[in-house]
Design a protein around this motif. Sequence first.
Motif, PDB file in Angstrom:
ATOM      1  N   SER A 174       0.806  -1.221   0.000  1.00  0.00           N
ATOM      2  CA  SER A 174       0.000   0.000   0.000  1.00  0.00           C
ATOM      3  C   SER A 174       0.838   1.269   0.000  1.00  0.00           C
ATOM      4  CB  SER A 174      -0.934   0.007   1.207  1.00  0.00           C
ATOM      5  OG  SER A 174      -0.182   0.009   2.398  1.00  0.00           O
ATOM      6  N   ARG A 175       0.179   2.363  -0.288  1.00  0.00           N
ATOM      7  CA  ARG A 175       0.822   3.680  -0.259  1.00  0.00           C
ATOM      8  C   ARG A 175       0.957   4.155   1.185  1.00  0.00           C
ATOM      9  NH1 ARG A 175       0.246   8.319  -3.704  1.00  0.00           N
ATOM     10  NH2 ARG A 175       1.890   9.762  -3.095  1.00  0.00           N
ATOM     11  N   GLY A 176      -0.029   3.843   1.996  1.00  0.00           N
ATOM     12  CA  GLY A 176      -0.001   4.241   3.395  1.00  0.00           C
ATOM     13  C   GLY A 176      -0.722   3.240   4.266  1.00  0.00           C
ATOM     14  N   THR A 177      -0.352   3.197   5.522  1.00  0.00           N
ATOM     15  CA  THR A 177      -0.970   2.273   6.474  1.00  0.00           C
ATOM     16  C   THR A 177      -1.691   3.071   7.554  1.00  0.00           C
ATOM     17  OG1 THR A 177       0.656   0.520   6.107  1.00  0.00           O
ATOM     18  CG2 THR A 177      -0.532   0.482   8.202  1.00  0.00           C
ATOM     19  N   ILE A 178      -2.941   2.697   7.807  1.00  0.00           N
ATOM     20  CA  ILE A 178      -3.772   3.381   8.790  1.00  0.00           C
ATOM     21  C   ILE A 178      -4.023   2.443   9.971  1.00  0.00           C
ATOM     22  CG2 ILE A 178      -6.077   4.335   9.222  1.00  0.00           C
ATOM     23  CD1 ILE A 178      -6.098   5.158   6.230  1.00  0.00           C
ATOM     24  N   ILE A 179      -3.729   2.922  11.170  1.00  0.00           N
ATOM     25  CA  ILE A 179      -3.973   2.142  12.378  1.00  0.00           C
ATOM     26  C   ILE A 179      -5.204   2.715  13.078  1.00  0.00           C
ATOM     27  CG2 ILE A 179      -2.940   1.146  14.456  1.00  0.00           C
ATOM     28  CD1 ILE A 179      -1.280   0.680  11.932  1.00  0.00           C
TER      29      ILE A 179
END
Length: 365
Positions: free
Chosen positions: A225-230
């Motif tokens: 992915s381009r970014g990881t969201i927690i």
Amino acid sequence: MTSEKLLAILRLQTTKNVGDIMAKRLISATGNVEQIFKEKPQNLAKINGIGSTVIQHLFDTENFKRAEEELNYIQKSKVKFSYFLDNDYPENLKHCIDAPILLFYDGNINLNTNKILSIVGTRNITSYGRDFCNQLIEDLTPYNSIIVSGFAYGVDICAHKAAIKQNLQTIAVFAHGLDSVYPKTHKKHIHEVKNNGGIITEFWHNETPQRENFLKRNRIVAGISRGTIIIESAKKGGSLVTADIANSYNRDVFALAGRTTDIYSEGCNNLIKNNQAHLLSSAEDVVKMFNWDLSKASTPKQKELFVTLTETEQKLYDYLLQNGKQHLDLIALECQIPVYQLSSILVQMELKDVVKPLPGKLFEV
């Protein structure tokens, strides 16, 4: 791809003491994967990090037999796969040094976009996390984002379901082979996931969900992915490992902040406090970070506050708005309304979509 090449890839993948980094080193040094098993051992020994033990494992006959069996299964079942040097291999993963040399997948996956986001978090998702996750994905819908997660309990399955609801592509990264589903209770979601994206795994078809597999799975979630969201995490948890991996790949990490007293916000709060994640308050934070076309930003939905409330309902609404979620008995005590009357009033307010019941006789605006 020829059967000879796929067999060589499988042999390399199953070789003991040979991880993905070493496998790529061997391929680079010999020119191609088939040549590894044609090369003389003394030539292989000249490659940095390749000792006699690794060479012995490379030519283990049991490895060859296992690889042949998996090859036969792939060909018989027409399993789709992608080699790390192929054009259809996920672009973002190509830039991760320890990405799998071979991936298996099922479904209708199309990664021809840079708007790929991984969403992970605690298995014990709260109403706060669930509501935020659903709203976040709804607000990302105009950008046709691809939502990636690990198909686990809690945040993972919430993200997959929210993406499906918004008709977004979603990808489940398995920590086992394609022949099984874990957890089994999520089997009912498999068909929809395949129709709205699909499944990706590096594990052979009959591989079971071993503990160490989940850590390996996390690097795919972070790397694809381009970014990881927690979205919500306790002080320790697998999603924090995913955040660490994403940071090591120089990918952007976002975390949903929460109250300092909430156990499942502690991990996210620490990520933000230690500058390991951007503070996430809405989809707009992601859109601005990646400079996506702001003209397509969805207008945030506001709750309709102009519903008609009775004097008692307004009193209850104001109380919950000020104090947050509260237990039925405490509401009755503080607002001086008998419980038998209060229950009926709260039902009416729920129908008006101004309060929401929670487990344990709790209510919130």
